[in-house]
Design a protein around this motif. Structure first.
Motif, PDB file in Angstrom:
ATOM      1  N   VAL A   5       0.853  -1.186   0.000  1.00  0.00           N
ATOM      2  CA  VAL A   5       0.000   0.000   0.000  1.00  0.00           C
ATOM      3  C   VAL A   5       0.889   1.236   0.000  1.00  0.00           C
ATOM      4  N   GLU A   6       0.760   2.053  -1.037  1.00  0.00           N
ATOM      5  CA  GLU A   6       1.610   3.230  -1.175  1.00  0.00           C
ATOM      6  C   GLU A   6       1.261   4.294  -0.138  1.00  0.00           C
ATOM      7  N   ASN A   7       2.294   4.966   0.388  1.00  0.00           N
ATOM      8  CA  ASN A   7       2.094   6.086   1.303  1.00  0.00           C
ATOM      9  C   ASN A   7       1.918   7.348   0.458  1.00  0.00           C
ATOM     10  N   LEU A   8       0.676   7.675   0.147  1.00  0.00           N
ATOM     11  CA  LEU A   8       0.392   8.772  -0.763  1.00  0.00           C
ATOM     12  C   LEU A   8       0.747  10.127  -0.155  1.00  0.00           C
ATOM     13  N   LYS A   9       0.638  10.245   1.151  1.00  0.00           N
ATOM     14  CA  LYS A   9       0.970  11.509   1.804  1.00  0.00           C
ATOM     15  C   LYS A   9       2.435  11.860   1.577  1.00  0.00           C
ATOM     16  N   ILE A  10       3.311  10.890   1.781  1.00  0.00           N
ATOM     17  CA  ILE A  10       4.744  11.129   1.577  1.00  0.00           C
ATOM     18  C   ILE A  10       5.031  11.394   0.100  1.00  0.00           C
ATOM     19  N   LEU A  11       4.401  10.627  -0.783  1.00  0.00           N
ATOM     20  CA  LEU A  11       4.605  10.808  -2.217  1.00  0.00           C
ATOM     21  C   LEU A  11       4.257  12.232  -2.649  1.00  0.00           C
ATOM     22  N   VAL A  12       3.116  12.718  -2.202  1.00  0.00           N
ATOM     23  CA  VAL A  12       2.672  14.065  -2.571  1.00  0.00           C
ATOM     24  C   VAL A  12       3.604  15.123  -1.982  1.00  0.00           C
ATOM     25  N   GLU A  13       4.079  14.909  -0.760  1.00  0.00           N
ATOM     26  CA  GLU A  13       5.017  15.862  -0.153  1.00  0.00           C
ATOM     27  C   GLU A  13       6.310  15.965  -0.949  1.00  0.00           C
ATOM     28  N   ILE A  14       6.829  14.815  -1.358  1.00  0.00           N
ATOM     29  CA  ILE A  14       8.053  14.816  -2.160  1.00  0.00           C
ATOM     30  C   ILE A  14       7.818  15.549  -3.473  1.00  0.00           C
ATOM     31  N   ALA A  15       6.701  15.251  -4.117  1.00  0.00           N
ATOM     32  CA  ALA A  15       6.393  15.886  -5.397  1.00  0.00           C
ATOM     33  C   ALA A  15       6.284  17.400  -5.259  1.00  0.00           C
ATOM     34  N   LYS A  16       5.615  17.865  -4.223  1.00  0.00           N
ATOM     35  CA  LYS A  16       5.460  19.306  -4.024  1.00  0.00           C
ATOM     36  C   LYS A  16       6.801  19.978  -3.754  1.00  0.00           C
ATOM     37  N   ASN A  17       7.638  19.304  -2.996  1.00  0.00           N
ATOM     38  CA  ASN A  17       8.953  19.879  -2.677  1.00  0.00           C
ATOM     39  C   ASN A  17       9.821  20.055  -3.918  1.00  0.00           C
ATOM     40  N   HIS A  18       9.568  19.227  -4.936  1.00  0.00           N
ATOM     41  CA  HIS A  18      10.387  19.281  -6.155  1.00  0.00           C
ATOM     42  C   HIS A  18       9.597  19.778  -7.367  1.00  0.00           C
ATOM     43  N   ASN A  19       8.403  20.280  -7.129  1.00  0.00           N
ATOM     44  CA  ASN A  19       7.553  20.814  -8.203  1.00  0.00           C
ATOM     45  C   ASN A  19       7.287  19.767  -9.287  1.00  0.00           C
ATOM     46  N   LEU A  20       6.923  18.558  -8.851  1.00  0.00           N
ATOM     47  CA  LEU A  20       6.648  17.452  -9.751  1.00  0.00           C
ATOM     48  C   LEU A  20       5.163  17.104  -9.760  1.00  0.00           C
ATOM     49  N   LYS A  21       4.728  16.448 -10.811  1.00  0.00           N
ATOM     50  CA  LYS A  21       3.380  15.901 -10.875  1.00  0.00           C
ATOM     51  C   LYS A  21       3.407  14.446 -10.397  1.00  0.00           C
ATOM     52  N   THR A  22       2.259  13.967  -9.957  1.00  0.00           N
ATOM     53  CA  THR A  22       2.132  12.585  -9.500  1.00  0.00           C
ATOM     54  C   THR A  22       1.011  11.888 -10.246  1.00  0.00           C
ATOM     55  N   MET A  23       1.231  10.603 -10.532  1.00  0.00           N
ATOM     56  CA  MET A  23       0.175   9.776 -11.117  1.00  0.00           C
ATOM     57  C   MET A  23       0.123   8.452 -10.370  1.00  0.00           C
ATOM     58  N   VAL A  24      -1.083   8.054  -9.975  1.00  0.00           N
ATOM     59  CA  VAL A  24      -1.274   6.828  -9.200  1.00  0.00           C
ATOM     60  C   VAL A  24      -2.298   5.943  -9.898  1.00  0.00           C
ATOM     61  N   ASP A  25      -1.917   4.695 -10.123  1.00  0.00           N
ATOM     62  CA  ASP A  25      -2.832   3.687 -10.654  1.00  0.00           C
ATOM     63  C   ASP A  25      -3.651   3.148  -9.481  1.00  0.00           C
ATOM     64  N   ASN A  26      -4.946   3.386  -9.536  1.00  0.00           N
ATOM     65  CA  ASN A  26      -5.837   3.016  -8.430  1.00  0.00           C
ATOM     66  C   ASN A  26      -6.702   1.804  -8.768  1.00  0.00           C
ATOM     67  N   THR A  27      -6.239   0.994  -9.725  1.00  0.00           N
ATOM     68  CA  THR A  27      -7.041  -0.128 -10.221  1.00  0.00           C
ATOM     69  C   THR A  27      -7.401  -1.118  -9.124  1.00  0.00           C
ATOM     70  N   PHE A  28      -6.423  -1.544  -8.322  1.00  0.00           N
ATOM     71  CA  PHE A  28      -6.692  -2.568  -7.306  1.00  0.00           C
ATOM     72  C   PHE A  28      -7.595  -2.044  -6.189  1.00  0.00           C
ATOM     73  N   ALA A  29      -7.425  -0.789  -5.816  1.00  0.00           N
ATOM     74  CA  ALA A  29      -8.222  -0.235  -4.714  1.00  0.00           C
ATOM     75  C   ALA A  29      -9.617   0.163  -5.165  1.00  0.00           C
ATOM     76  N   THR A  30      -9.723   0.720  -6.370  1.00  0.00           N
ATOM     77  CA  THR A  30     -10.947   1.302  -6.916  1.00  0.00           C
ATOM     78  C   THR A  30     -11.356   2.536  -6.119  1.00  0.00           C
ATOM     79  N   PRO A  31     -12.215   3.383  -6.693  1.00  0.00           N
ATOM     80  CA  PRO A  31     -12.695   4.556  -5.940  1.00  0.00           C
ATOM     81  C   PRO A  31     -13.492   4.180  -4.697  1.00  0.00           C
ATOM     82  N   TYR A  32     -13.953   2.925  -4.625  1.00  0.00           N
ATOM     83  CA  TYR A  32     -14.720   2.489  -3.456  1.00  0.00           C
ATOM     84  C   TYR A  32     -13.861   2.467  -2.202  1.00  0.00           C
TER      85      TYR A  32
END
Length: 382
Positions: free
Chosen positions: A161-188
């Protein structure tokens, strides 16, 4: 209008119809093009006043599917495409161009990894695959030309299970975009967009369609990025047909019911197999959401078992290269989803000849357990 629950929203998704159209469900707009009254009417399309011109560019069924998943993910916009891989490609190309760099999780689905390392790299897009469970590894991989971080909310096949909070923090610190495949979890189960992720992608072939009868993908996210991604879908011919969009939308209406049942069954199967001495390791995520932990269980069989006999003894459980239908199926990652990786790459990920991924269906949970027990017992005694 009162606030609606997930269950209610997904059942009542429908495009706006004219007063003359009162169909209970959205019709299939099985047409390659739309007609116009006169030349002024054509100009209204290009001015944004008329929605449809040519189905490769847009169609009521594909538009409805994109809107549905965007709303369920709590994102402002979405676009449907011909497959999960095409949706991933559209998302990447909305951010990246030749000469730029991607940092991607090393435990991505094999097809996604091949897209990045083989197809996109041949177009001049650079990449680095790293262990996303280590924030230091992600940081060290970022270069001056890095533009995008890519991972999965629940990884394939070991269900990290990815730690999305940390991922987003890293991306913001470096002015990067993020993309996450949510297929297994689904929006549910999860909504990565609400955690700050820029783009969320689904192989809608899997749980959103849910019945193993359609191939489709959906990308949702910021309006500006989805507008760019839509241009890639149109320009590169990655559009979804109206009928397949309609099938996916129809399947999506029961997503909450299916995921609730399948997740409960998966928990039962995982708990049982953890007590089986012929199973070396059970992989099943915890604390994904309050609604459940998903419908995939991955196991590593004990190395004294005959794997071929296990697969031959599955009875009514089907062997399949994919997942997420209403029937329980099993797949063999080393020979299917991650077959294109080298043996060394698979070994580095822990994918050996005893790893089996189980996609749990909506059957009675006790029946699934009994059939798996039989297959394991047969493989143990040979």
């Amino acid at each position: 209008m009162t606030k609606q629950s997930f269950h209610t929203q997904i059942v009542h998704q429908q495009i706006n119809q004219s007063e003359a159209t009162t169909s209970k469900t959205t019709p299939i707009y099985q047409t390659s093009a739309f007609t116009f009254h006169d030349l002024d009417h054509i100009e209204q399309y290009y001015e944004g006043e008329v929605p449809y011109l040519y189905t490769r560019e847009n169609n009521p069924n594909t538009a409805e599917l994109g809107q549905t998943i965007a709303q369920l993910e709590q994102a402002p916009a979405g676009v449907a495409s011909s497959s999960g891989i095409s949706a991933i490609m559209a998302g990447i190309l909305s951010v990246i161009q030749a000469g730029e760099h991607i940092v991607a999780a090393q435990d991505l689905y094999g097809g996604t990894q091949q897209l990045i390392t083989k197809q996109l790299s041949s177009l001049g897009i650079d990449y680095t695959l790293v262990d996303f469970s280590s924030s230091d590894a992600i940081e060290k991989a970022i270069q001056s030309n890095t533009k995008l971080l890519i991972t999965e909310s629940i990884t394939n096949p070991f269900l990290r299970v990815e730690n999305l909070k940390i991922l987003v923090e890293i991306a913001k610190n470096h002015n990067l975009k993020t993309m996450v495949d949510n297929t297994f979890a689904t929006p549910y189960l999860l909504n990565p967009y609400t955690s700050g992720v820029d783009l969320v992608v689904h192989s809608a072939t899997k749980y959103i369609g849910g019945h193993s009868d359609v191939t489709s993908g959906v990308l949702v996210g910021h309006n500006d990025l989805i507008a760019l991604a839509n241009k890639k879908v149109v320009g590169l011919g990655m559009n979804l047909s109206p009928f397949e969009a309609w099938l996916t939308e129809r399947g999506a209406k029961t997503l909450a019911l299916r995921m609730r049942e399948q997740s409960a069954n998966a928990k039962q199967v995982a708990t049982h197999l953890e007590e089986n001495d012929s199973v070396k390791q059970v992989y099943y995520p915890e604390n994904v959401s309050t609604r459940g932990n998903g419908a995939i269980v991955t196991i590593e069989l004990a190395h004294n078992l005959d794997v071929a006999t296990f697969f031959k003894s599955l009875g009514w459980i089907k062997i399949a290269p994919t997942l997420a239908g209403v029937e329980t199926t099993v797949s063999y990652p080393s020979k299917t989803s991650h077959r294109a990786l080298t043996e060394e790459e698979r070994e580095n990920l822990g994918i050996n000849d005893y790893v089996v991924r189980i996609s749990i269906g909506i059957e009675e949970g006790d029946d699934i357990v009994s059939q798996l027990n039989e297959a394991i017992a047969n493989a143990t005694t040979t």
